[in-house]
Each structure stands twice: as C-alpha cells, then as structure tokens.
Scaffold this motif. Structure first.
Motif, PDB file in Angstrom:
ATOM      1  N   GLU A 105      42.079  31.054 -12.934  1.00  0.00           N
ATOM      2  CA  GLU A 105      41.466  32.216 -13.586  1.00  0.00           C
ATOM      3  C   GLU A 105      40.010  31.946 -13.947  1.00  0.00           C
ATOM      4  O   GLU A 105      39.133  32.779 -13.703  1.00  0.00           O
ATOM      5  N   GLY A 106      39.731  30.808 -14.535  1.00  0.00           N
ATOM      6  CA  GLY A 106      38.359  30.471 -14.913  1.00  0.00           C
ATOM      7  C   GLY A 106      37.464  30.278 -13.706  1.00  0.00           C
ATOM      8  O   GLY A 106      36.286  30.656 -13.719  1.00  0.00           O
ATOM      9  N   VAL A 107      38.010  29.701 -12.636  1.00  0.00           N
ATOM     10  CA  VAL A 107      37.223  29.500 -11.420  1.00  0.00           C
ATOM     11  C   VAL A 107      36.852  30.849 -10.818  1.00  0.00           C
ATOM     12  O   VAL A 107      35.704  31.076 -10.427  1.00  0.00           O
ATOM     13  N   TYR A 108      37.802  31.758 -10.788  1.00  0.00           N
ATOM     14  CA  TYR A 108      37.562  33.070 -10.192  1.00  0.00           C
ATOM     15  C   TYR A 108      36.472  33.825 -10.947  1.00  0.00           C
ATOM     16  O   TYR A 108      35.572  34.408 -10.354  1.00  0.00           O
ATOM     17  N   SER A 109      36.539  33.797 -12.266  1.00  0.00           N
ATOM     18  CA  SER A 109      35.568  34.552 -13.061  1.00  0.00           C
ATOM     19  C   SER A 109      34.162  33.956 -12.991  1.00  0.00           C
ATOM     20  O   SER A 109      33.176  34.671 -13.147  1.00  0.00           O
ATOM     21  N   SER A 110      34.054  32.656 -12.738  1.00  0.00           N
ATOM     22  CA  SER A 110      32.731  32.037 -12.701  1.00  0.00           C
ATOM     23  C   SER A 110      32.155  31.900 -11.293  1.00  0.00           C
ATOM     24  O   SER A 110      30.985  31.566 -11.142  1.00  0.00           O
ATOM     25  N   CYS A 111      32.950  32.171 -10.270  1.00  0.00           N
ATOM     26  CA  CYS A 111      32.499  32.009  -8.891  1.00  0.00           C
ATOM     27  C   CYS A 111      31.935  33.319  -8.352  1.00  0.00           C
ATOM     28  O   CYS A 111      32.517  34.385  -8.556  1.00  0.00           O
ATOM     29  N   GLU A 112      30.829  33.230  -7.652  1.00  0.00           N
ATOM     30  CA  GLU A 112      30.204  34.427  -7.100  1.00  0.00           C
ATOM     31  C   GLU A 112      30.283  34.480  -5.579  1.00  0.00           C
ATOM     32  O   GLU A 112      29.805  35.434  -4.978  1.00  0.00           O
ATOM     33  N   GLU A 113      30.867  33.489  -4.952  1.00  0.00           N
ATOM     34  CA  GLU A 113      30.951  33.423  -3.489  1.00  0.00           C
ATOM     35  C   GLU A 113      32.202  34.166  -3.011  1.00  0.00           C
ATOM     36  O   GLU A 113      33.310  33.847  -3.409  1.00  0.00           O
ATOM     37  N   ASN A 114      31.996  35.159  -2.143  1.00  0.00           N
ATOM     38  CA  ASN A 114      33.085  36.039  -1.735  1.00  0.00           C
ATOM     39  C   ASN A 114      34.226  35.337  -1.025  1.00  0.00           C
ATOM     40  O   ASN A 114      35.389  35.634  -1.286  1.00  0.00           O
ATOM     41  N   SER A 115      33.936  34.412  -0.112  1.00  0.00           N
ATOM     42  CA  SER A 115      35.025  33.767   0.630  1.00  0.00           C
ATOM     43  C   SER A 115      35.880  32.890  -0.293  1.00  0.00           C
ATOM     44  O   SER A 115      37.102  32.820  -0.137  1.00  0.00           O
ATOM     45  N   VAL A 116      35.249  32.245  -1.252  1.00  0.00           N
ATOM     46  CA  VAL A 116      35.993  31.422  -2.215  1.00  0.00           C
ATOM     47  C   VAL A 116      36.813  32.329  -3.130  1.00  0.00           C
ATOM     48  O   VAL A 116      37.995  32.074  -3.384  1.00  0.00           O
ATOM     49  N   ARG A 117      36.206  33.392  -3.612  1.00  0.00           N
ATOM     50  CA  ARG A 117      36.917  34.351  -4.472  1.00  0.00           C
ATOM     51  C   ARG A 117      38.111  34.970  -3.733  1.00  0.00           C
ATOM     52  O   ARG A 117      39.159  35.214  -4.337  1.00  0.00           O
ATOM     53  N   GLU A 118      37.943  35.221  -2.436  1.00  0.00           N
ATOM     54  CA  GLU A 118      39.029  35.809  -1.644  1.00  0.00           C
ATOM     55  C   GLU A 118      40.236  34.877  -1.596  1.00  0.00           C
ATOM     56  O   GLU A 118      41.376  35.319  -1.742  1.00  0.00           O
ATOM     57  N   CYS A 119      40.002  33.595  -1.403  1.00  0.00           N
ATOM     58  CA  CYS A 119      41.104  32.616  -1.405  1.00  0.00           C
ATOM     59  C   CYS A 119      41.824  32.618  -2.754  1.00  0.00           C
ATOM     60  O   CYS A 119      43.054  32.647  -2.816  1.00  0.00           O
ATOM     61  N   ILE A 120      41.052  32.593  -3.826  1.00  0.00           N
ATOM     62  CA  ILE A 120      41.629  32.568  -5.169  1.00  0.00           C
ATOM     63  C   ILE A 120      42.383  33.862  -5.451  1.00  0.00           C
ATOM     64  O   ILE A 120      43.469  33.849  -6.022  1.00  0.00           O
ATOM     65  N   ARG A 121      41.824  34.985  -5.001  1.00  0.00           N
ATOM     66  CA  ARG A 121      42.479  36.280  -5.210  1.00  0.00           C
ATOM     67  C   ARG A 121      43.832  36.322  -4.516  1.00  0.00           C
ATOM     68  O   ARG A 121      44.818  36.802  -5.074  1.00  0.00           O
ATOM     69  N   LYS A 122      43.918  35.779  -3.303  1.00  0.00           N
ATOM     70  CA  LYS A 122      45.185  35.751  -2.573  1.00  0.00           C
ATOM     71  C   LYS A 122      46.238  34.943  -3.332  1.00  0.00           C
ATOM     72  O   LYS A 122      47.402  35.330  -3.372  1.00  0.00           O
ATOM     73  N   VAL A 123      45.821  33.842  -3.917  1.00  0.00           N
ATOM     74  CA  VAL A 123      46.757  33.021  -4.701  1.00  0.00           C
ATOM     75  C   VAL A 123      47.213  33.791  -5.942  1.00  0.00           C
ATOM     76  O   VAL A 123      48.398  33.816  -6.260  1.00  0.00           O
ATOM     77  N   GLN A 124      46.268  34.424  -6.621  1.00  0.00           N
ATOM     78  CA  GLN A 124      46.613  35.144  -7.855  1.00  0.00           C
ATOM     79  C   GLN A 124      47.495  36.365  -7.590  1.00  0.00           C
ATOM     80  O   GLN A 124      48.318  36.718  -8.422  1.00  0.00           O
ATOM     81  N   GLU A 125      47.335  37.002  -6.438  1.00  0.00           N
ATOM     82  CA  GLU A 125      48.137  38.196  -6.137  1.00  0.00           C
ATOM     83  C   GLU A 125      49.510  37.839  -5.590  1.00  0.00           C
ATOM     84  O   GLU A 125      50.404  38.678  -5.589  1.00  0.00           O
ATOM     85  N   ASN A 126      49.682  36.619  -5.092  1.00  0.00           N
ATOM     86  CA  ASN A 126      50.962  36.229  -4.504  1.00  0.00           C
ATOM     87  C   ASN A 126      51.987  36.002  -5.602  1.00  0.00           C
ATOM     88  O   ASN A 126      51.726  35.353  -6.594  1.00  0.00           O
ATOM     89  N   THR A 127      53.171  36.552  -5.403  1.00  0.00           N
ATOM     90  CA  THR A 127      54.256  36.353  -6.394  1.00  0.00           C
ATOM     91  C   THR A 127      55.456  35.702  -5.783  1.00  0.00           C
ATOM     92  O   THR A 127      55.698  35.780  -4.634  1.00  0.00           O
TER      93      THR A 127
END
Length: 130
Positions: A108-130
C-alpha cells in the motif's frame, strides 16, 4: 515440482540462488530471469507454509527486479520486459495468498508513493487479486 513439499529441505540454498538470479540482467532475452521466476512460482506453490517467514527478503528482491526492468534502457525487447513484470506479479500474488494478505498491506505504501505506471500496474494487480 518433482520434489513437492520436500523442497523445504533445500529452501535456504534455493533462496540464495533465486535472489542471485533476480538481481542480474542476463541479456536481451532474459532467459535466466524468466526461468528463475518460474522456479520461484513453483517453489511458492509447493512450499507455501514456509513462505511467510521469507516474505521480507523475497518481496524486496521482486520489487527491486520490477524497478530494474522498468528502468532498463538496454536492448531488452518490450515483450520480454512484459513477461518479466508478469512473472514477478504472479510471484507477488502467490506470496500474498500464502501470507494471508500481508503483501497487499506492505505494498500500500509503495503504491501511494510510486509515480511510475508500469510499477504501479504490477502493484495494482496484486492488490486487486483475491
């Protein structure tokens, strides 16, 4: 995959090998990194009860590799970079499942502080996966 849960006997040594391969770019085709990501996925699937204690080290190595792939200005083709990011994301999802959601909390902290789209996309996929 042949060893199954018996892989835990070799986990300490295997972890060192995996970390070493994740750190080093091995040329434009990145065959070694792609192979080691498959190895890590298989290891997580078979030795999942032992993965939560290895979470800090593996999470750091995977995030560093994602960043390295994102910032790579070398001759690595985009499909190879995408495959590396996908493999790392799948490993993070597996780690999250075996650690009962700890990865999502840590990211969560990495996602909010990162501005790079490809990195954020990877993190978003992890956060959305259940």
């Amino acid at each position: 995959s042949r060893l199954g849960i018996l892989i835990v006997r070799h986990l300490k040594r295997l972890e060192r090998v995996i970390l070493g391969y994740l750190e080093v770019c091995d040329g434009p085709e990145e065959e070694a990194r792609l192979g080691i990501l498959e190895t890590l996925q298989c290891t997580i699937e078979h030795a999942w009860p032992r993965m939560p204690c290895r979470l800090p080290v593996l999470l750091k190595a995977l995030l560093k590799m994602i960043w390295d792939v994102h910032t790579d200005q070398g001759p690595t083709p985009e499909p190879v970079k995408a495959a590396l990011l996908q493999g790392a994301t799948e490993c993070l999802i597996l780690l999250d499942r075996c650690s009962e959601g700890q990865v999502k909390v840590l990211l969560e902290g990495v996602y909010s502080s990162c501005e790079e789209n490809s990195v954020r996309e990877c993190i978003r996929k992890v956060q959305e996966n259940t």
